[in-house]
Every structure is written in C-alpha cells, then in structure tokens.
Enzyme design. Structure first.
Site, PDB file in Angstrom:
ATOM      1  N   ASP A 208       0.857  -1.180   0.000  1.00  0.00           N
ATOM      2  CA  ASP A 208       0.000   0.000   0.000  1.00  0.00           C
ATOM      3  C   ASP A 208       0.898   1.235   0.000  1.00  0.00           C
ATOM      4  O   ASP A 208       1.976   1.225   0.607  1.00  0.00           O
ATOM      5  CB  ASP A 208      -0.872   0.045   1.252  1.00  0.00           C
ATOM      6  CG  ASP A 208      -1.727  -1.211   1.401  1.00  0.00           C
ATOM      7  OD1 ASP A 208      -2.310  -1.647   0.396  1.00  0.00           O
ATOM      8  OD2 ASP A 208      -1.796  -1.747   2.529  1.00  0.00           O
ATOM      9  N   ASP A 251      -4.749   1.839   3.317  1.00  0.00           N
ATOM     10  CA  ASP A 251      -5.461   0.781   4.034  1.00  0.00           C
ATOM     11  C   ASP A 251      -5.328   1.012   5.535  1.00  0.00           C
ATOM     12  O   ASP A 251      -4.243   1.350   6.037  1.00  0.00           O
ATOM     13  CB  ASP A 251      -4.917  -0.597   3.664  1.00  0.00           C
ATOM     14  CG  ASP A 251      -5.465  -1.100   2.331  1.00  0.00           C
ATOM     15  OD1 ASP A 251      -6.156  -0.316   1.640  1.00  0.00           O
ATOM     16  OD2 ASP A 251      -5.209  -2.256   1.968  1.00  0.00           O
ATOM     17  N   ARG A 303     -13.658   0.347  -3.461  1.00  0.00           N
ATOM     18  CA  ARG A 303     -13.121   0.598  -2.110  1.00  0.00           C
ATOM     19  C   ARG A 303     -12.829   2.084  -1.884  1.00  0.00           C
ATOM     20  O   ARG A 303     -11.683   2.495  -1.727  1.00  0.00           O
ATOM     21  CB  ARG A 303     -11.867  -0.228  -1.847  1.00  0.00           C
ATOM     22  CG  ARG A 303     -12.103  -1.724  -1.866  1.00  0.00           C
ATOM     23  CD  ARG A 303     -10.866  -2.489  -1.446  1.00  0.00           C
ATOM     24  NE  ARG A 303     -11.074  -3.934  -1.537  1.00  0.00           N
ATOM     25  CZ  ARG A 303     -10.157  -4.850  -1.272  1.00  0.00           C
ATOM     26  NH1 ARG A 303      -8.942  -4.470  -0.883  1.00  0.00           N
ATOM     27  NH2 ARG A 303     -10.424  -6.136  -1.393  1.00  0.00           N
TER      28      ARG A 303
END
Length: 430
Positions: A208, A251, A303
């Site tokens: 990420d 995240d 998302r």
C-alpha cells in the site's frame, strides 16, 4: 539592505517551489484541530510537534529519509520532504528496477510456466520459482518499505514533494501526521498467484502507498495517492487475470483507530481504501473509528472505502468516475458489522452507472446516507439501493447505531464538490 535580503529570500522560495509565506506558516508543527474527526478524540493528534530542533529533518533522498525515520522510533520528530524521493534506489542513489531485485533464477516467464493452472492445478504455488519470487520480493521490500514510528510528522515542502515507489507503514504506532505529500506508484515487482477452487484465482500484490495497521491517532491531510506512471490497466493478463502491481492507496487495518483523512486525493487506482481487513477479525470491534472528509476519489474502481467493523463518518467527499474508467465496480462498500454515516457527498459518473451502483454490500446492513448528490441531482441513496437490489441482497438500514459529533461544518454536497475540486490534494494547503 533588509529590503534586498527579503527580495532574495522571496526569489529563492519561489524557485524552490515553496510558497512565499512558507516561513510565516510552518505547517510541520501544526496539529489536528479540536473536533476534526475521530483523530481528535481521546487526546487528539499532534504528531511530531513537540520535536526539538535536533529531530527536525529536511530530506532529499532515500538515505536521508531512512536516517530521519530512525527505524520507526517513537522519538518526536518532524520530517520535511523536499523534491522527489525515489524509494527504488541503491545506496549511491542509482535507480533500481525489477531486474535488479530478481534473484535465485526468478523470472516472470518461468513463474508463469511453473504455476499455469492448466498444469499446476489449484494448489498454492510452491517450489523453486515461488521461493525465488519470495526472495526477490524481500530484496525489494528492503528498499521501499518505510516504518513510521509514534510521534512523527511527515510533511512535504512546497507543492512538489513526492515519495515515489514507497510504502509508508504506520505499524502499532500512535500520534502520526502525514501532510502535503504526493505518494506515487508503490509498484510491486513480484506479485504472487493465488489460485482458488471456485475459479481461476487472482494476482496478489504487497504494498500500500500508506498502510495503517494497529495505528492510533493518525491524521492524513492534503495527500495525493495514485498509481501515476504504472496504471494497472496497462499491465498484461496472465492466467485470465490482470497482472496487478498495486495494492491499496490507503489501508486502515488490524484494529487501527482514531483516524482522520481530510482534503486528500485518491486517483487512478483499483482498490483505493480498505478499512478492516477481514470478516473474522473480531478484534477490530470497537476500533476502526475513521473520519473521511473533503477527499476526492477520481478514477477509482472500488473501495472508496470498503469498511468492516468500523464506525466511519464519510462527509463532504467528491467522487468522479470518468467515461474511460476501467471496470468501475462501486464506491462505498458495506461489509461485516460496519456502521457508515455518510453525509452530503457528491458523485459524478457517466450515464451507464446508476445511483444503485455506488454502494455494494457484503454481509453489512447499516448505512446512513443523507444529502447525496448524484450527477447534479439529490438522491435517496439508501432507498434506491434497496429497491434495485430487492430480492438479491439484504436491505440496508439507516440505523447505524451512532451519530457523529466530532466534525467541522458540514457543507452541502454541491458546495463541497466545488471546494474539494479546488482544494484537495498535495500542494494545496491554504
């Protein structure tokens, strides 16, 4: 003489891409305002504001960034990023590519030949090529993963501060601020193939751009995160699946808590933001309290965010899905035991995307959605979703069990749409 000195200082600031008032306003010591979302709760978020001068660093390359982070130490520190820092560089600052990390005979061609589902089947990859992939991935991780410790502020100087190819990881740390910084292209050289018995499987990536795991009191503000330079849609297809090179942009997992994400831009990406990483992670109950406000999600497939367990306040955000977005799926993901309170968010999409497409549910049932504007018109997102999915999924309920109290002024979706377009992202702190 003083007037000439001031003029020279102004010229130097402008030539460096630093605003003329940079010295008058030192954003590196700014702290989160009271009531500005969940990160303001339980003592607030100050980052490295208490750092002494010995722990204020201006970093211009990877080596200086590593020294300033000090292995993720909890010593209060302020790290100012000047210009572009490329994580994929060696000790001498020379650029590294995927071939430089490959070891023990690894190659994509050999990996594909070894684990072709037609001959390998549905078992997890194992053997020499998978071992070589793991060893190669470890070499890359040594260069691009950066641990951020407690009591740290990382800010970009001016409007052109970039971390390229890096994965900033705030793990089991408290009190962190990341502001005014572009996080670009956390590119995984060595995706792993994950087969499954119900289908072909998929490619799994590792990094990420910013990962909060077990992190508390984190403020992310005026950050721009994207895959700029290496869009996944341009990657080839192997085993019938896109050869993904990027994981999440931001995240928030592993019982992270008390997080505010504001005035940031997430763009040109597939899976933008995951809050809560597993349906069985019951330790996340009572955690994952996150506020997202005045952020822009542009050309994001899914998302934005997807939520498990958390109490998430989602207000005054701007969503833009252009005509050429690759395989749009949804924006707001309602998953296990999530409680999302969405207010006054604006969505702009092409004609083939309907309002009901903006939400997707997996085992989740709670979504408060008010003040939503869709392509310029107010919509009752919850009613539309339930009507569209009648008979195929459980209805969502507006009773999320809580009401946000930590927030600033909530504007209309129309006003927020305009303000976020002008003000979100790195280099736009006013």
């Amino acid at each position: 003489m003083l007037q000439g000195t001031l003029a020279c200082g102004l010229l130097a600031a402008l030539s460096a891409g630093v605003p003329a008032n940079a010295e008058a306003r030192d954003i590196s010591r700014e702290t989160l305002a009271p009531n500005d979302g969940w990160a303001a709760a339980e003592g607030g978020t100050t980052g490295g504001a208490a750092a002494d001068e010995a722990h204020v660093f201006t970093v211009r390359d990877r080596a200086e960034l590593v020294r300033a982070l000090d292995g993720g130490s909890a010593t209060p520190k302020i790290i100012k990023v000047a210009g572009t820092i490329d994580a994929n560089t060696d000790a001498a600052g020379n650029r590294l590519d995927c071939d430089d990390y490959a070891t023990d005979g690894y190659s994509v061609k050999k990996y594909l030949a070894a684990y072709d589902p037609r001959t390998w089947g549905s078992a997890k990859p194992a053997g020499p090529q998978e071992e070589a992939r793991q060893a190669s991935a470890a070499k890359q991780a040594e260069r691009i993963v950066f641990a951020v410790g407690s009591n740290t502020t990382i800010v970009g100087l001016g409007d052109k501060a970039v971390l390229k190819g890096a994965s900033l990881q705030v793990g089991n740390a408290d009190n962190v601020i990341v502001r005014n910084l572009e996080l670009r292209d956390a590119y995984d050289c060595f995706p792993v193939w994950q087969p499954n018995t119900g289908g072909l499987g998929d490619w799994k990536t590792a990094y990420d751009t910013l990962w909060l795991r077990g992190a508390t009191h984190v403020w992310v503000d005026h950050v721009t995160a994207s895959d700029k330079g290496h869009p996944d849609e341009d990657e080839p297809t192997y085993f019938g699946r896109n050869y993904l090179r990027h994981d999440g942009l931001l995240d928030i997992t592993n019982a992270s808590d008390l997080v505010t994400v504001s005035w940031s831009r997430f763009a040109d990406h597939d899976k933008a933001m995951l809050i809560g990483n597993g349906d069985t992670a019951t330790g996340d109950r009572g955690k994952l309290r996150v506020t997202l406000h005045h952020n822009e999600f542009e050309s994001v497939v899914q998302r934005a965010p997807r939520v498990r367990f958390g109490q998430v306040h989602l207000y005054n955000n701007r969503y833009v899905v252009p005509e050429d977005v690759h395989d749009y799926r949804y924006s707001i993901g309602v998953s296990t035991e999530s409680a999302i309170h969405a207010e006054n968010n604006a969505f702009t999409t092409p004609g083939h995307i309907e309002a009901a497409d903006l939400v997707k549910s997996w085992n989740g049932t709670a979504l408060h959605a008010s003040g939503t504007v869709f392509n310029g018109f107010p919509v009752d997102l919850l009613t539309i979703y339930n009507a569209y999915n009648s008979g195929s999924e459980r209805d969502l309920t507006a009773d999320v069990g809580w009401t946000p109290i930590l927030h600033g002024k909530i504007d209309s979706a129309e006003r927020a749409d305009r303000e976020v377009e002008r003000g979100a992202g790195a280099g736009r702190i006013r």
